[in-house]
Write a protein that holds these residues in place. Structure first.
Motif, short mmCIF file in Angstrom:
data_model
loop_
_atom_site.label_atom_id
_atom_site.label_comp_id
_atom_site.label_asym_id
_atom_site.label_seq_id
_atom_site.Cartn_x
_atom_site.Cartn_y
_atom_site.Cartn_z
N ALA A 65 0.93 -1.50 -0.18
CA ALA A 65 0.11 0.22 -0.16
C ALA A 65 0.27 1.41 -0.07
CB ALA A 65 -0.94 0.15 1.72
N LEU A 66 1.96 1.75 -0.94
CA LEU A 66 2.45 2.36 -1.15
C LEU A 66 2.58 2.99 -2.14
CD1 LEU A 66 5.36 3.80 0.48
CD2 LEU A 66 7.07 2.32 -0.76
N GLY A 67 2.80 4.07 -2.09
CA GLY A 67 2.64 5.32 -3.02
C GLY A 67 1.15 5.61 -2.92
N SER A 68 0.29 6.97 -3.26
CA SER A 68 -0.88 7.61 -3.38
C SER A 68 -1.60 6.90 -4.51
CB SER A 68 -0.83 9.25 -3.77
OG SER A 68 -0.19 9.45 -4.78
N GLU A 69 -0.99 6.26 -5.23
CA GLU A 69 -2.10 5.59 -6.06
C GLU A 69 -2.44 4.06 -5.71
OE1 GLU A 69 -3.98 5.72 -9.35
OE2 GLU A 69 -3.01 7.51 -9.31
N ASN A 70 -1.89 3.53 -4.92
CA ASN A 70 -1.65 2.41 -3.65
C ASN A 70 -2.98 2.34 -2.65
OD1 ASN A 70 -0.66 0.44 -5.78
ND2 ASN A 70 0.89 1.84 -5.22
N ILE A 71 -2.49 4.35 -1.77
CA ILE A 71 -3.84 4.07 -0.85
C ILE A 71 -5.41 3.35 -1.12
CG2 ILE A 71 -3.88 5.21 1.16
CD1 ILE A 71 -2.51 7.78 0.01
N PHE A 72 -5.37 2.97 0.16
CA PHE A 72 -6.19 2.14 0.10
C PHE A 72 -7.56 2.90 1.05
CE2 PHE A 72 -9.64 -0.71 1.75
CZ PHE A 72 -10.56 -0.83 0.85
N LEU A 73 -8.62 3.12 -0.03
CA LEU A 73 -9.91 4.12 0.47
C LEU A 73 -10.73 3.62 0.56
CD1 LEU A 73 -8.58 7.30 -2.37
CD2 LEU A 73 -7.76 7.01 0.07
N ARG A 74 -11.61 3.78 1.11
CA ARG A 74 -12.67 1.77 1.83
C ARG A 74 -13.77 3.57 2.04
NH1 ARG A 74 -13.43 -2.20 5.12
NH2 ARG A 74 -11.07 -1.62 5.59
N ALA A 75 -14.47 3.29 0.86
CA ALA A 75 -15.79 4.10 0.39
C ALA A 75 -17.25 3.33 1.89
CB ALA A 75 -15.90 3.63 -0.42
#
Length: 261
Positions: free
Chosen positions: A128-138
């Motif tokens: 989960a490294l990098g802004s593209e890979n941050i887990f964003l829970r909807a």
């Protein structure tokens, strides 16, 4: 206005949060000279400098530049609502929205090299490294599940953060000062949020993830702004009453001053 925070590299290593190479002899540390930074309202952006040390490194690999360090300064996690506007009868109004939980308010990355040259994309996803890979829970709305909508709003959230300078990346922001010492510089946006931030460092050897270590940093407002902020947080009702009273008084004074006979 640029602020430089000089750090020492002799702190106790933190426990890694992800699976690591069990056979790796290397270990590394990062350190901050202070765990508290005060900012003012006129902050136009600043740099935070973190120093670190790499222990038991393979000297040949070090000379060949086979070690890579990625440093992340991750802001506090908060719920966020993303809204979409559409033109209705000639007026732009909010027609859709999507809520997210535990979204890092800021996320600054510094690397030794471009991310694509350090390791494989799947490794970044696993970490989960990098802004593209941050887990964003909807937050799923009751009785509704629309993957396409979630994907669209997730991408929009990342774009908003990048446009505001809160999600940023600095290639070459990590530099080895010697085979064992390195320095990382991460950017603090002008609108960096107050709260507890976490500095995380990831060590790679020949593209293989080795270890992670971390340290905490608290960002607070300085002077009068800090006192006002603390009052609003600790005595919300009284602060709200005072704010309404001040607005009424200001409006009345303005009316009296600019009143026309």
């Amino acid at each position: 206005m640029r602020a430089l925070l000089i750090a020492l590299a002799l702190l106790i290593p933190m426990t890694a949060a992800h699976a690591q190479d069990p056979d790796a002899p290397e270990s590394f540390q990062i350190g901050l000279s202070t765990n508290r930074v005060a900012i003012s309202s006129d902050l136009s952006g600043a740099d935070l400098t973190i120093f670190g040390a790499l222990d038991n490194a393979d000297q040949m690999l070090a000379r060949q530049g086979r070690y890579d360090i990625i440093v992340v300064l991750e802001g506090p996690a908060r719920p966020i609502v993303v809204r979409k506007k559409n033109r209705v009868l000639g007026v732009w109004i909010n027609t859709q929205s999507q809520s997210f939980t535990s979204v890092p308010v800021s996320y600054s990355v510094s690397t030794t090299r471009p991310l694509q040259d350090v390791t494989q994309p799947q490794v970044y996803r696993q970490l989960a490294l990098g802004s593209e890979n941050i887990f964003l829970r909807a937050v799923e709305q009751e009785g509704q599940r629309d993957p396409e909508k979630v994907t669209e709003f997730t991408a929009a959230l990342r774009d908003q953060k990048r446009a505001a300078g809160l999600y940023n990346e600095r290639v070459g922001g990590v530099q080895f000062l010697s085979p064992s010492l390195f320095r990382a510089t991460v950017a603090l946006a002008p609108n960096v949020p107050v709260g507890t931030h976490r500095a995380r460092a990831f060590l790679f050897r020949n593209g293989t993830f080795v270890k992670e270590t971390s340290a905490q940093l608290t960002i607070v407002k300085a002077g009068l702004e800090q006192r006002i902020y603390r009052t609003a947080q600790e005595n919300g009702l009284l602060f709200g009453i005072f704010a309404v009273f001040l607005a009424v008084v200001t409006g009345w004074l303005g009316r009296m001053i600019f009143k026309r006979d």
